[in-house]
Design a protein around this motif. Structure first.
Motif, PDB file in Angstrom:
ATOM      1  N   ALA A 131      48.339  15.370 -40.085  1.00 45.09           N
ATOM      2  CA  ALA A 131      49.725  15.804 -40.265  1.00 45.09           C
ATOM      3  C   ALA A 131      50.461  15.835 -38.932  1.00 45.09           C
ATOM      4  CB  ALA A 131      49.757  17.178 -40.929  1.00 45.09           C
ATOM      5  N   GLU A 132      49.778  16.288 -37.878  1.00 43.68           N
ATOM      6  CA  GLU A 132      50.411  16.329 -36.558  1.00 43.68           C
ATOM      7  C   GLU A 132      50.716  14.918 -36.062  1.00 43.68           C
ATOM      8  OE1 GLU A 132      49.730  18.303 -32.116  1.00 43.68           O
ATOM      9  OE2 GLU A 132      48.079  18.247 -33.559  1.00 43.68           O
ATOM     10  N   ALA A 133      49.808  13.989 -36.315  1.00 45.21           N
ATOM     11  CA  ALA A 133      50.034  12.599 -35.918  1.00 45.21           C
ATOM     12  C   ALA A 133      51.222  12.008 -36.672  1.00 45.21           C
ATOM     13  CB  ALA A 133      48.778  11.768 -36.173  1.00 45.21           C
ATOM     14  N   ALA A 180      54.519  10.582 -34.823  1.00 45.27           N
ATOM     15  CA  ALA A 180      54.992   9.217 -35.069  1.00 45.27           C
ATOM     16  C   ALA A 180      56.437   9.222 -35.547  1.00 45.27           C
ATOM     17  CB  ALA A 180      54.093   8.526 -36.088  1.00 45.27           C
ATOM     18  N   ALA A 181      56.775  10.170 -36.415  1.00 46.76           N
ATOM     19  CA  ALA A 181      58.148  10.247 -36.934  1.00 46.76           C
ATOM     20  C   ALA A 181      59.137  10.564 -35.822  1.00 46.76           C
ATOM     21  CB  ALA A 181      58.226  11.301 -38.033  1.00 46.76           C
ATOM     22  N   SER A 182      58.716  11.370 -34.840  1.00 46.69           N
ATOM     23  CA  SER A 182      59.621  11.734 -33.745  1.00 46.69           C
ATOM     24  C   SER A 182      59.867  10.573 -32.800  1.00 46.69           C
ATOM     25  CB  SER A 182      59.039  12.910 -32.952  1.00 46.69           C
ATOM     26  OG  SER A 182      57.970  12.487 -32.116  1.00 46.69           O
ATOM     27  N   VAL A 183      58.990   9.583 -32.841  1.00 47.98           N
ATOM     28  CA  VAL A 183      59.081   8.455 -31.916  1.00 47.98           C
ATOM     29  C   VAL A 183      59.843   7.285 -32.515  1.00 47.98           C
ATOM     30  CG1 VAL A 183      57.660   6.606 -30.905  1.00 47.98           C
ATOM     31  CG2 VAL A 183      57.092   9.001 -30.486  1.00 47.98           C
ATOM     32  N   THR A 205      42.843  11.635 -29.485  1.00 51.62           N
ATOM     33  CA  THR A 205      42.778  11.466 -30.936  1.00 51.62           C
ATOM     34  C   THR A 205      44.172  11.482 -31.546  1.00 51.62           C
ATOM     35  OG1 THR A 205      40.584  12.493 -31.030  1.00 51.62           O
ATOM     36  CG2 THR A 205      41.861  12.448 -33.072  1.00 51.62           C
ATOM     37  N   LEU A 206      45.002  12.415 -31.097  1.00 51.94           N
ATOM     38  CA  LEU A 206      46.371  12.504 -31.604  1.00 51.94           C
ATOM     39  C   LEU A 206      47.139  11.212 -31.319  1.00 51.94           C
ATOM     40  CD1 LEU A 206      48.777  14.065 -32.789  1.00 51.94           C
ATOM     41  CD2 LEU A 206      49.161  15.025 -30.500  1.00 51.94           C
ATOM     42  N   LEU A 207      47.020  10.697 -30.100  1.00 49.98           N
ATOM     43  CA  LEU A 207      47.736   9.474 -29.741  1.00 49.98           C
ATOM     44  C   LEU A 207      47.203   8.273 -30.515  1.00 49.98           C
ATOM     45  CD1 LEU A 207      48.082   9.959 -25.875  1.00 49.98           C
ATOM     46  CD2 LEU A 207      49.907  10.082 -27.580  1.00 49.98           C
ATOM     47  N   ALA A 208      45.882   8.203 -30.692  1.00 45.68           N
ATOM     48  CA  ALA A 208      45.299   7.086 -31.442  1.00 45.68           C
ATOM     49  C   ALA A 208      45.791   7.081 -32.884  1.00 45.68           C
ATOM     50  CB  ALA A 208      43.774   7.165 -31.400  1.00 45.68           C
ATOM     51  N   LEU A 209      45.830   8.254 -33.505  1.00 46.06           N
ATOM     52  CA  LEU A 209      46.276   8.336 -34.897  1.00 46.06           C
ATOM     53  C   LEU A 209      47.772   8.062 -35.024  1.00 46.06           C
ATOM     54  CD1 LEU A 209      44.277  11.424 -36.225  1.00 46.06           C
ATOM     55  CD2 LEU A 209      43.979   9.029 -36.873  1.00 46.06           C
ATOM     56  N   ALA A 210      48.570   8.661 -34.135  1.00 40.64           N
ATOM     57  CA  ALA A 210      50.017   8.461 -34.214  1.00 40.64           C
ATOM     58  C   ALA A 210      50.381   7.004 -33.965  1.00 40.64           C
ATOM     59  CB  ALA A 210      50.731   9.372 -33.211  1.00 40.64           C
ATOM     60  N   ARG A 228      54.606  12.888 -26.994  1.00 40.04           N
ATOM     61  CA  ARG A 228      55.630  11.905 -27.354  1.00 40.04           C
ATOM     62  C   ARG A 228      55.851  10.912 -26.222  1.00 40.04           C
ATOM     63  NH1 ARG A 228      61.219  11.020 -27.282  1.00 40.04           N
ATOM     64  NH2 ARG A 228      62.023  10.164 -29.254  1.00 40.04           N
ATOM     65  N   ARG A 229      55.811  11.409 -24.988  1.00 39.06           N
ATOM     66  CA  ARG A 229      55.990  10.520 -23.841  1.00 39.06           C
ATOM     67  C   ARG A 229      54.875   9.481 -23.784  1.00 39.06           C
ATOM     68  NH1 ARG A 229      56.290  13.327 -18.046  1.00 39.06           N
ATOM     69  NH2 ARG A 229      57.878  14.484 -19.200  1.00 39.06           N
ATOM     70  N   GLY A 230      53.649   9.932 -24.032  1.00 38.11           N
ATOM     71  CA  GLY A 230      52.528   8.998 -24.024  1.00 38.11           C
ATOM     72  C   GLY A 230      52.610   7.984 -25.146  1.00 38.11           C
ATOM     73  N   LEU A 231      53.015   8.433 -26.333  1.00 34.96           N
ATOM     74  CA  LEU A 231      53.104   7.524 -27.474  1.00 34.96           C
ATOM     75  C   LEU A 231      54.202   6.481 -27.271  1.00 34.96           C
ATOM     76  CD1 LEU A 231      52.075   6.732 -30.250  1.00 34.96           C
ATOM     77  CD2 LEU A 231      53.624   8.429 -31.244  1.00 34.96           C
ATOM     78  N   LEU A 232      55.324   6.900 -26.712  1.00 39.83           N
ATOM     79  CA  LEU A 232      56.393   5.945 -26.425  1.00 39.83           C
ATOM     80  C   LEU A 232      55.920   4.864 -25.463  1.00 39.83           C
ATOM     81  CD1 LEU A 232      59.580   8.192 -26.121  1.00 39.83           C
ATOM     82  CD2 LEU A 232      59.316   6.217 -27.627  1.00 39.83           C
ATOM     83  N   TRP A 233      55.174   5.273 -24.442  1.00 40.02           N
ATOM     84  CA  TRP A 233      54.676   4.287 -23.474  1.00 40.02           C
ATOM     85  C   TRP A 233      53.724   3.308 -24.159  1.00 40.02           C
ATOM     86  CZ3 TRP A 233      50.116   2.409 -21.621  1.00 40.02           C
ATOM     87  CH2 TRP A 233      50.193   1.597 -20.481  1.00 40.02           C
ATOM     88  N   LEU A 234      52.799   3.821 -24.956  1.00 45.26           N
ATOM     89  CA  LEU A 234      51.840   2.952 -25.640  1.00 45.26           C
ATOM     90  C   LEU A 234      52.543   1.974 -26.569  1.00 45.26           C
ATOM     91  CD1 LEU A 234      49.075   5.559 -26.566  1.00 45.26           C
ATOM     92  CD2 LEU A 234      48.816   3.644 -24.975  1.00 45.26           C
ATOM     93  N   PHE A 235      53.482   2.476 -27.336  1.00 46.83           N
ATOM     94  CA  PHE A 235      54.181   1.633 -28.307  1.00 46.83           C
ATOM     95  C   PHE A 235      54.961   0.532 -27.597  1.00 46.83           C
ATOM     96  CE2 PHE A 235      57.506   0.987 -31.663  1.00 46.83           C
ATOM     97  CZ  PHE A 235      56.641   0.548 -32.648  1.00 46.83           C
ATOM     98  N   GLY A 236      55.596   0.887 -26.481  1.00 46.46           N
ATOM     99  CA  GLY A 236      56.320  -0.118 -25.719  1.00 46.46           C
ATOM    100  C   GLY A 236      55.398  -1.095 -25.019  1.00 46.46           C
ATOM    101  N   ALA A 237      54.259  -0.594 -24.520  1.00 43.67           N
ATOM    102  CA  ALA A 237      53.346  -1.443 -23.750  1.00 43.67           C
ATOM    103  C   ALA A 237      52.739  -2.551 -24.591  1.00 43.67           C
ATOM    104  CB  ALA A 237      52.237  -0.591 -23.135  1.00 43.67           C
TER     105      ALA A 237
END
Length: 272
Positions: A2-4, A8-11, A92-97, A257-266
Motif C-alpha cells: 500500500a505504501e508503494a 508511485a501515485a505521488s510521482v 524494498t519500497l523503491l523497488a515496489l513503487a 519520492r526523490r529517489g523514485l523520481l531519479w530512478l524513473f527518469g534514469a
C-alpha cells in the motif's frame, strides 16, 4: 504494498515521462518539420493553419523489459537513530513503487535472480510483491547481483549499499552491458554511514557479526573513513560509466519520492 502504491501515485504527475516518438497508434504531439523529414510525414491540415510545416508524431508503444535487483544482504538491515527506516526497507519500497510505475505504464518487469519471466499486469505486480517479502536464506553480510540471462536491449536497476567487494559487482554489470542492457545503480546509505557521527569508545560490528572492530578514538577515524567512502563511490561511478549505466546515492533520511523520481527518469528518458 500500500505504501508503494501511494508513493508511485505521488510521482506520476511529476515524473519525467517515458513517452517518445515512434511507431504506434496514439497521437503524441506536433513538431515543426526539419530537413530530411519525408513529405508523407507532414500533417497538411495542421500545417495549413501556420506558416510552417508540421509533423504529426505518434507515441512509441513498444514495451521495454526492466529487471530490478534489491539487495537483501544483512548489511542492508542497518538503521541508525538518524533514519526512519532501514536500508532494506527503503530499497524494498523503491523497488515496489518503481515496479508499480513501470507495469502500469505497460512495461515488462522481473526481479533479478527470481524464478520469473519479465511480464506486465497486476498478476506480475503481486508476484513481485510476494517475492520481495520473502527473506532469502542464507543471507550474507554483503550482497552481489546474481548472474541473470538478460534480454538484449533491456533495462536494469540495482538497489544496494554496494559496501561489499567490488569484484563481485563488476562482472554482473559487464555481463549486462554485453547484452546491451543499460540501467541505473542506486547506492542506498544510512545518514550515519555518510557522516560517521561516532566518538569515544565504539565497537563496530558487521550485521552478521562476522567482522568486529573496537576503538577508543572513533572521532579520529572519521576523516579516513569518509575518504574511503568517497573512493568507493568514485570506483562505483567509474564502473557504471564503463558499462553505460547511471549511478547515484540515496540516503534513508530523505524523501523516497526523490529517489523514485531519479530512478524513473534514469531508466525512462529516451537516449539514457
Amino acid at each position: 504494498m500500500a505504501e508503494a502504491e501511494r508513493l508511485a501515485a505521488s510521482v506520476v504527475a511529476g515524473a519525467h515521462g517515458r513517452r517518445r516518438a515512434g511507431p504506434g497508434e496514439t497521437f503524441w504531439q506536433y513538431r515543426q518539420a526539419m530537413p530530411g523529414d519525408p513529405n508523407t510525414a507532414v500533417d497538411w491540415r495542421r500545417s495549413a493553419r501556420s506558416d510552417h510545416l508540421f509533423i504529426r508524431e505518434m507515441e512509441w508503444e513498444a514495451a521495454q523489459t526492466v529487471w530490478v535487483w534489491r539487495d537483501a544482504a544483512l548489511s542492508m538491515d542497518y538503521r541508525s537513530e538518524f533514519a526512519p527506516r532501514s536500508k532494506i526497507e527503503r530499497a524494498t519500497l523503491l523497488a515496489l513503487a518503481l515496479s508499480v510505475l513501470l507495469i502500469r505504464g505497460g512495461e515488462r518487469v522481473a526481479l533479478v535472480g527470481a524464478p520469473m519471466r519479465p511480464a506486465t499486469g497486476e498478476t506480475q505486480l503481486r508476484r513481485i510483491a510476494a517475492m520481495v517479502a520473502e527473506e532469502p536464506a542464507p543471507r550474507p553480510d554483503f550482497g552481489a547481483p546474481p548472474e541473470t540471462p538478460f534480454l538484449r536491449g533491456g533495462k536494469a536497476v540495482f538497489l544496494s549499499d554496494f559496501l561489499g567487494p567490488l569484484e563481485t559487482l563488476e562482472p554482473a554489470l559487464m555481463k549486462a552491458a554485453e547484452a546491451g542492457v543499460t540501467g541505473a545503480m542506486m547506492q542506498i546509505l544510512d545518514p550515519a554511514e555518510e557522516r560517521f557521527p561516532f566518538d569515544g569508545r565504539v565497537v563496530f560490528e558487521s550485521m552478521g557479526r562476522e567482522v568486529d572492530f573496537e576503538t577508543h578514538r572513533a572521532r579520529g577515524l572519521a576523516d579516513a573513513y569518509r575518504r574511503r567512502l568517497a573512493e568507493r563511490r568514485d570506483a562505483l561511478e567509474r564502473i557504471a560509466r564503463r558499462c553505460g549505466w547511471r549511478m547515484t546515492t540515496h540516503h534513508t533520511d530523505v524523501s523516497p519520492r526523490r529517489g523514485l523520481l531519479w530512478l524513473f527518469g534514469a531508466i525512462g528518458a529516451p537516449g539514457r
